[in-house]
Design a protein around this motif. Structure first.
Motif, mmCIF file in Angstrom:
data_model
loop_
_atom_site.group_PDB
_atom_site.id
_atom_site.type_symbol
_atom_site.label_atom_id
_atom_site.label_comp_id
_atom_site.label_asym_id
_atom_site.label_seq_id
_atom_site.Cartn_x
_atom_site.Cartn_y
_atom_site.Cartn_z
ATOM 1 N N SER A 1 8.604 -4.265 9.473
ATOM 2 C CA SER A 1 7.522 -5.136 9.903
ATOM 3 C C SER A 1 7.436 -6.374 9.029
ATOM 4 O O SER A 1 7.955 -6.396 7.909
ATOM 5 C CB SER A 1 6.194 -4.381 9.874
ATOM 6 N N PHE A 2 6.832 -7.396 9.570
ATOM 7 C CA PHE A 2 6.621 -8.619 8.794
ATOM 8 C C PHE A 2 5.293 -9.228 9.226
ATOM 9 O O PHE A 2 4.752 -8.880 10.276
ATOM 10 C CB PHE A 2 7.768 -9.610 9.000
ATOM 11 N N GLU A 3 4.806 -10.102 8.393
ATOM 12 C CA GLU A 3 3.492 -10.661 8.669
ATOM 13 C C GLU A 3 3.600 -12.146 8.998
ATOM 14 O O GLU A 3 4.395 -12.864 8.399
ATOM 15 C CB GLU A 3 2.575 -10.460 7.473
HETATM 16 C C1 NAG Z 1 2.333 -3.683 9.150
HETATM 17 O O1 NAG Z 1 1.815 -2.494 9.685
HETATM 18 C C2 NAG Z 1 2.532 -1.320 9.300
HETATM 19 C C3 NAG Z 1 1.898 -0.159 9.989
HETATM 20 O O2 NAG Z 1 1.736 -0.395 11.327
HETATM 21 C C4 NAG Z 1 2.502 -1.160 7.796
HETATM 22 O O3 NAG Z 1 3.260 -0.039 7.437
HETATM 23 C C5 NAG Z 1 3.082 -2.385 7.149
HETATM 24 O O4 NAG Z 1 2.955 -2.297 5.755
HETATM 25 C C6 NAG Z 1 2.369 -3.637 7.630
HETATM 26 N N1 NAG Z 1 3.118 -4.769 7.133
HETATM 27 C C7 NAG Z 1 2.543 -5.769 6.555
HETATM 28 C C8 NAG Z 1 3.435 -6.851 6.082
HETATM 29 O O5 NAG Z 1 1.343 -5.819 6.385
#
Ligand code: NAG
Ligand code: NAG
Ligand code: NAG
Ligand code: NAG
Ligand code: CA
Length: 711
Positions: free
Chosen positions: A130-132
Motif C-alpha cells: 500500500s501507499f499513501e
Molecule cells: C494502508 O492501509 C493498510 C491496511 O488497510 C495498512 O496496513 C497500511 O499500513 C496503510 N498504509 C499507509 C501508508 O498508511
C-alpha cells in the motif's frame, strides 16, 4: 459377555476413526507443499506465503520433501535463510514534492496538489502493498469558464438575460479567484434534415414565414465566438451579436458542441494550470450517438477537434453525435468539469447523465437564465468542495483498493472521494495494490491516479516479482546434475533423455524397463500414482493426510484406522504395517532395510544406498506370516459379528416393544368390545320406529285476525 466386549471394541474403533480424522485435518499440509511445485517460479505463484529453498540437496531424500513451503517451515527443516526465495511486494516513492498552499500567487507552473507524484510498485502476485496519496486543492486557483449556449429559438429570452453576464459573472468570480477567464460558444443542431429545415426557402432564414419571429440564422453545429480571455467585456460584446436560430426537432446537438469545446484545447484556450468549467445552458434534451443515422450519418464521432478557420465545427454534417462514453473520456482527459444548466423539465434526464459522465454536475436554469450566476457559483463551490480520485490505464491484472481519510480524520474504506471540503483542507488516500498474475518476464506497466478535474497526477510504474534470484545462477551442464542437466535453484532440470533427481539416469538405461520398476505390477500406475519414478525407485509425494511410503508408494498410514497399533481394515492395506511389526521381531537382520524402504530412516537411508542394499529383500517381507498380530479375518469377523449382534439386539428390543404394545391394544379392544355390547340398547344411531306426538286440540279458531297476524 462376548458381545459386550465386541461392542466396546466397536465403539473404540469408531471413536478412533473420528479422532483420526480430527487430528489429521488439524495437522494438514499447507498449500505450498501440496501444490507440488517443481520450480521456484511455480512455487511463488502458488500462494503469496510460499517460499522456495534453493539450498543444494535440500529435500532430495526419500520420501520426496518439498522445496516449496512456508518460509518458517523451510527454516525449521534446515534451509539457511540466504537460500530462501520469498520476494515481497514493495512500493517506493520516486518523486515527492511538497503540496502547494496558494495557487495564483506562487510561480505559475509549480502548483502541486497531489503528493507524491511518482511511485514505483514491485508486486509479487497475490501479495498486496500500500501507499499513501495526499491531495490538497489549493486556495485561489485560476479558473477558466467557457459558456456554451443553446441558440435555438426557445432560448431567445435567455439570450437577452445574459447580455451582461460577463461583467456580473466576473465580479462574482473575483470573490473566489483572482485569476478568471471567460469564453463563449453556441450551438443549435446539425444542419441536415430531419434535424433542421433544409428546404430552399429556409436555406437563408429558417424562420421564413414564422409569424412570431420572422428572422433568424440557419442552424449550425457549434461556433466558438470567444476563446477564453480575461477581458470579460468582450464576452458581453459577443453575446450582443448573437441571433437565435430555428430547427425542426426538439433534441439539440449540444453534445457535439461539448465535445469540440473539450478537445479543441488550443483554440478554446484552456490553460494547463486552471480549473476548467464548461457551462452548458439548454432548455431541451440532447441528441445522442446513433441519432445521426436518421440523416444518414454512419461515421461515428472520432473525438477529434474539427474547428475550421471560421471557428465553426466543420464535421457537424459528416459525423454522428458523440456517445456518452466518448464524451466522458474526452472531458476527463482535458480535466473539464461540465455543468449542465438545464430547465427544470429536463433536470432528471441530465441528472441521470451525470451518473454516467464523471465530473459533471447539473443545476436548474430558470426559464430565462435569470439565476445563471448563482448557478455557476454554486456549481463551482460544489466542485471545489470535492476531491475524487480516478484511475487511468489500470492494468487488467492489478486490483486497487482505496481508503479515504477526509477532513474528519476517520478512514473510510472502499471510498476514493471526499466531499464538503473547505479550501485548503488536505485529504489522504491509502491505496493498496495487488497483482493477480505474472506477465511475461521483464514486463513493466504503468498507470496514473488523478483527482478528477485536476491537472495534477500520480504516475505509478509497476514491475512484477515473479522471478527467483537463484534462477540467475543457473548452471548448464552442471556437475550437480551429472553433467546432464541445468542446475537451477537447487534442483536439476535434466536435458532431454536424462532423468532422476540428479539426472543420473539416461533414457537408454532406463527405457520402459525402469519405469516398470516403479510399477507394482503390470498395468498398475507408476508409483501407485502417488509418487514420481526417479530412475528406478519411487519418490513418494507428501500427502495432506499422512505418510505415503513403500516401494511403489502403495502404503500409507491414513487409509485405515488403527487402535493401539492393531489395524482394523481389509487385508491389502494391512500388509505394509503388519510387515513392519513382524519383520522387526522375527528377522532383526532386515531391520535396516525395512526402516529405509518403508520409512526412509536408518543408516541405509542416510547414505542413499537403501535401494541397492535392500533390492531383493522386500520380496521376502511380503511372504512373511504375522503370528503376533491379530488375524485380519478375526478383525473382520469381529466387526461383522458385532454389527450383526447390535442388529439382533435392536430387533429383539423392537419385537418386545411391539409385543407389549399389541397386548395392550388388544386388551383395550376387548374391554371396548364388551362395553359396546352392554351399551347396544342405547345406540345413539338407533331410532325407535314408533314416535308419539300429542296435538293440542283446544285451539282457538277465532283468535286469528283478519290480516293474518298472530296475536
Ligand atoms: C494502508 O492501509 C493498510 C491496511 O488497510 C495498512 O496496513 C497500511 O499500513 C496503510 N498504509 C499507509 C501508508 O498508511
Ligand atoms: C534478489 O537480489 C536483489 C539484488 O541482487 C536483492 O535486493 C533482493 O533482496 C533479492 N531478493 C531475494 C528474494 O532474495
Ligand atoms: C432517470 O433514471 C431513473 C432511474 O434509473 C429512471 O427511472 C428514470 O426514468 C430516468 N429518467 C429519465 C428522464 O431518463
Ligand atoms: C552405507 O552405510 C552402511 C551402514 O553404515 C554401510 O554398510 C554401507 O557400506 C554404506 N554404503 C556406502 C555406499 O557408503
Ligand atoms: Ca434539434
Amino acid at each position: 459377555m462376548w458381545s459386550f466386549q465386541l461392542c466396546c471394541h466397536l465403539a473404540l474403533f469408531l471413536a478412533g476413526i473420528i479422532l483420526h480424522i480430527c487430528t489429521d485435518t488439524v495437522k494438514g499440509l499447507n498449500v505450498c507443499v501440496s501444490g507440488s511445485a517443481t520450480s521456484c517460479e511455480e512455487c511463488l505463484l502458488l500462494h503469496p506465503s510460499c517460499a522456495w529453498c534453493s539450498q543444494e540437496n535440500f529435500g532430495r531424500g526419500r520420501p520426496f520433501m518439498s522445496q516449496c513451503d512456508l518460509s518458517q517451515n523451510l527454516l525449521n527443516r534446515g534451509c539457511k535463510a540466504r537460500y530462501i526465495e520469498n520476494p515481497r511486494s514493495t512500493s517506493s516513492i520516486l518523486k515527492n514534492k511538497p503540496l502547494s498552499s496558494k495557487g495564483s500567487l506562487s510561480a505559475q507552473y509549480d502548483i502541486i496538489q497531489i503528493q507524491p507524484q511518482k511511485i514505483s510498485l514491485s508486486l509479487r502476485p497475490g501479495h498486496q502493498t500500500s501507499f499513501e496519496v495526499q491531495v490538497r486543492p489549493v486556495e485561489d486557483y485560476p479558473v477558466d469558464l467557457y459558456y456554451l449556449m443553446d441558440l435555438s429559438l426557445s432560448m431567445k429570452d435567455d439570450l437577452d438575460t445574459i447580455r451582461n453576464l460577463g461583467t456580473k459573472l466576473a465580479e462574482e468570480m473575483k470573490k473566489l479567484t483572482s485569476n478568471f477567464r471567460l469564453g463563449f460558444g453556441t450551438f443549435v443542431d446539425k444542419n441536415l434534415s430531419p434535424f433542421s429545415y433544409t428546404a430552399p426557402k429556409y436555406k437563408e432564414n429558417p424562420c421564413n414565414g414564422y409569424k412570431p419571429f420572422p428572422n433568424c440564422v440557419p442552424s449550425f453545429g457549434f461556433r466558438n465566438h470567444l476563446s477564453l480571455t480575461d477581458k470579460v467585456d468582450r464576452f458581453n460584446e459577443e453575446v450582443q451579436k448573437q441571433v437565435v436560430s430555428r430547427n425542426r426537432d426538439a433534441p439539440e446537438g449540444g453534445f457535439d458542441a461539448i465535445l469540440q469545446a473539450a478537445v479543441c484545447k488550443e483554440r478554446i484556450g484552456w490553460r494547463k494550470e486552471a480549473y476548467h468549467l464548461l457551462v452548458f445552458a439548454t432548455d431541451d434534451v440532447p441528441h445522442l450517438a446513433l441519432d445521426g443515422k436518421l440523416a444518414g450519418l454512419v461515421q461515428p464521432n472520432d473525438g477529434q477537434c474539427h474547428l475550421n478557420e471560421e471557428n465553426e465545427y466543420s464535421a457537424s454534417t459528416k459525423m454522428d453525435y458523440p456517445s456518452l462514453a466518448l464524451l466522458g473520456e474526452k472531458l476527463a482527459e482535458n480535466n473539464i468539469f461540465l455543468i449542465f444548466a438545464v430547465t427544470k423539465r429536463h433536470y432528471v434526464l441530465y441528472k441521470n447523465f451525470t451518473a454516467l459522465i464523471p465530473g459533471t454536475t447539473v443545476e436548474i436554469l430558470d426559464q430565462s437564465s435569470k439565476n445563471i450566476i448563482q448557478l455557476i457559483v454554486a456549481a463551482y463551490n460544489n466542485i471545489r468542495s470535492k476531491v475524487e480520485l480516478s484511475v487511468w490505464d489500470q492494468p487488467e491484472d492489478l486490483s486497487l483498493a482505496f481508503t479515504a481519510t477526509c477532513q474528519d480524520g476517520k478512514p473510510l474504506s472502499g471510498l476514493s472521494k471526499c466531499a464538503e471540503l473547505k479550501i485548503g483542507d488536505t485529504v489522504s488516500f491509502n491505496i493498496s495494490a495487488a497483482a493477480h498474475s505474472c506477465p511475461s518476464p521483464g514486463t513493466k506497466k504503468s498507470f496514473t491516479i488523478k483527482p478528477v478535474g485536476f491537472k495534477d497526477s500520480l504516475e505509478i510504474s509497476v514491475d512484477y516479482q515473479c522471478d527467483c534470484n537463484c534462477t540467475r545462477f543457473s548452471q548448464a551442464n552442471s556437475n550437480h546434475c551429472t553433467n546432464a542437466g541445468t542446475y537451477t535453484c537447487g534442483t536439476c532440470n535434466c536435458d532431454l533423455g536424462y532423468h532422476g533427481t540428479n539426472c543420473e539416469c539416461s533414457e537408454d538405461e532406463v527405457g520402459s524397463l525402469n519405469l516398470a520398476a516403479c510399477r507394482e505390477a503390470k498395468g498398475k500406475q507408476v508409483c501407485s500414482g502417488r509418487g514420481e519414478c526417479s530412475c528406478n525407485y519411487c519418490r513418494c509425494y507428501e500427502s495432506e493426510f499422512g505418510k505415503i511410503y513403500g516401494m511403489y508408494c502403495e502404503c500409507d498410514d491414513f487409509s485405515c484406522a488403527r487402535h493401539k497399533g492393531i489395524l482394523c481394515s481389509v487385508p491389502s492395506i494391512l500388509k505394509c504395517v503388519l510387515v513392519r511389526e513382524c519383520m522387526v521381531q522375527k528377522n532383526p537382520g532386515f531391520r535396516d532395510c525395512i526402516e529405509c524402504l518403508l520409512f526412509n530412516t536408518g543408516k541405509f537411508a542416510d547414505n542413499h544406498t537403501c535401494q541397492r542394499m535392500c533390492k531383493d529383500k522386500i520380496i521376502v517381507t511380503e511372504t512373511l506370516v504375522c503370528a503376533a498380530s491379530i488375524d485380519a479375518m478375526t478383525v473382520l469377523l469381529a466387526v461383522v459379528g458385532s454389527i450383526l449382534l447390535v442388529g439382533i439386539v435392536l430387533l429383539a428390543m423392537w419385537k418386545l416393544v411391539i409385543t407389549i404394545h399389541d397386548r395392550r391394544e388388544f386388551a383395550r379392544f376387548q374391554s371396548a368390545r364388551s362395553r359396546a355390547r352392554y351399551e347396544m340398547a342405547s345406540n345413539p344411531l338407533y331410532k325407535h320406529p314408533i314416535s308419539t306426538h300429542s296435538v293440542e286440540t283446544t285451539f282457538q279458531m277465532y283468535s286469528k285476525s283478519y290480516n293474518g297476524g298472530v296475536h
